[in-house]
Design an enzyme around this catalytic site. Structure first.
Site, PDB file in Angstrom:
ATOM      1  N   GLU A  76      -4.183   2.425  -6.755  1.00  0.00           N
ATOM      2  CA  GLU A  76      -5.294   2.448  -7.112  1.00  0.00           C
ATOM      3  C   GLU A  76      -5.703   3.594  -8.226  1.00  0.00           C
ATOM      4  O   GLU A  76      -6.128   3.121  -9.266  1.00  0.00           O
ATOM      5  CB  GLU A  76      -6.394   2.781  -5.975  1.00  0.00           C
ATOM      6  CG  GLU A  76      -7.853   2.939  -6.196  1.00  0.00           C
ATOM      7  CD  GLU A  76      -8.505   3.684  -5.263  1.00  0.00           C
ATOM      8  OE1 GLU A  76      -8.740   5.118  -5.513  1.00  0.00           O
ATOM      9  OE2 GLU A  76      -9.057   3.315  -4.267  1.00  0.00           O
TER      10      GLU A  76
ATOM     11  N   ASP B 298      -5.926  -4.259  -4.849  1.00  0.00           N
ATOM     12  CA  ASP B 298      -6.881  -3.707  -5.945  1.00  0.00           C
ATOM     13  C   ASP B 298      -6.003  -2.780  -6.903  1.00  0.00           C
ATOM     14  O   ASP B 298      -6.492  -2.736  -7.815  1.00  0.00           O
ATOM     15  CB  ASP B 298      -8.191  -2.732  -5.318  1.00  0.00           C
ATOM     16  CG  ASP B 298      -7.631  -1.767  -4.496  1.00  0.00           C
ATOM     17  OD1 ASP B 298      -6.657  -1.880  -3.888  1.00  0.00           O
ATOM     18  OD2 ASP B 298      -8.505  -0.853  -4.576  1.00  0.00           O
TER      19      ASP B 298
END
Length: 347
Positions: free
Chosen positions: A59, A116
């Site tokens: 991330e 993500d």
């Protein structure tokens, strides 16, 4: 290849926060980016999460790449990308391992991915590759998008879901599976993923993500949980705190940056996540705040919602960037970049 490039260019021009035709006009000012780098960018190219034991993760690398792009900083982008591809892109499926810990050897002890983070990396590579005419970046982005589609975009009970990782979240993995994290839907990136790895599933993923958010109204404050079971009707997942947590705070920012014009949804999230106007993590069972978060990086999420909903100008504190912790500092720069480009009337 020429048609594929044209499709990607069209997608990024229409939907990216900073269109390729003006890519060299930085959306983040040089002073703010320099301060961010000084605080969080290690000389090796890793983004240091100083609020989480100084680890690095996919991330953070994805955010770092996106911020370097928005800052029109190709050299910094390449530095961050070098660490990312050499230290995290270790899996056979083309996705990144999620965590790199400087305090242990080997530095990678858990090879699962974080979806993500993968999407952020692929998105930033696509934007930079298109803007800076780097075929290698576009090729890398395409490979990651194809891996995301194959490994993490799943169908369940008529919904298209984004699995948080390739392991541990499906109905085969857990009694209450599938389990999703609604903050993993990066709405601005999904159309670019569709250009990189064409499939009708991407639009359904985006649409179903928004529809799921509308149904995730848990507890007195009617907020989504950080981790949600979709085994039957949506409910907080077993084995996780029933809370609106740190990750969930970015959901309204992702909706705004992704051009999702649902003001009722934005207002519900803003109201539910705030204590006296300040964002907080929330115990969903009682509705009580767990941790109030006054850092400008957290508060800018509410400021962005106020701007989008009714044109409220950002307060002066939102415009002053003094980085302290990695996560809120990242949110603040993403918020400022968005407002500067899409809503300059709020500055």
């Amino acid at each position: 290849m020429r048609g594929w490039r044209a499709l990607l260019l069209a997608a990024t021009v229409a939907l990216a926060p900073s269109p390729p035709v003006v890519a060299q006009q930085a959306m983040i000012n040089a002073g703010a980016w320099s301060a961010y780098k000084a605080k969080f960018l290690d000389p090796t190219g890793r983004i240091v999460d100083n609020g989480n034991g100084n680890i690095s993760h996919s991330e953070g690398q994805g955010y770092g790449l996106l911020l370097a792009y928005l800052s029109a900083s190709p050299a910094d982008f390449e530095q961050i990308w070098y660490f990312t591809r050499t230290e995290l892109l270790l899996r056979d499926d083309g996705l990144a391992v999620w965590k790199w810990d400087p305090s242990v050897k080997p530095h990678v002890t858990d090879t699962n991915n974080a979806t993500d983070g993968d999407m952020l990396i692929a998105y930033a590579l696509a934007l930079a590759g298109t803007a800076w005419k780097r075929e290698d970046y576009i090729l890398a982005a395409s490979r990651m998008a194809q891996a995301l589609l194959a490994e993490t975009v799943a169908s369940s009970e008529g919904r298209t879901l984004l699995m948080p990782g390739t392991e541990g979240f499906t109905g085969s993995d857990r009694d209450d599976g599938p389990v999703v994290n609604p903050s993993y839907w990066i709405y601005e990136a999904i159309p670019v993923m569709a250009a990189l790895a064409p499939s009708d599933a991407w639009k359904k993923l985006s649409d179903d993500g928004v529809e799921l958010l509308k149904t995730m109204q848990f507890g007195p404050r009617k907020l989504p949980a950080e981790w949600v079971s979709l085994h039957d009707k949506p409910r907080p997942a077993e084995g996780f705190d029933a809370e609106f947590g740190y990750n969930a705070i970015r959901i309204p920012l992702y909706l705004a940056r992704g051009g999702i014009p649902d003001k009722a949804l934005l207002i519900r999230l803003q109201k539910g996540m705030s204590q006296d106007g300040v964002p907080a993590t929330i115990d969903l069972t009682t509705g009580r705040p767990k941790t109030v978060l006054p850092d400008p990086g957290y508060r800018i999420v509410n400021d962005v919602v106020a701007c989008v909903v009714d044109g409220t100008k950002l307060p002066g504190s939102a415009l002053q960037f003094a980085p302290a912790l990695y996560y809120p500092s990242t949110l603040q720069l993403l918020g400022l970049a968005y407002i500067g480009e899409k809503h300059p009337e709020c500055l």
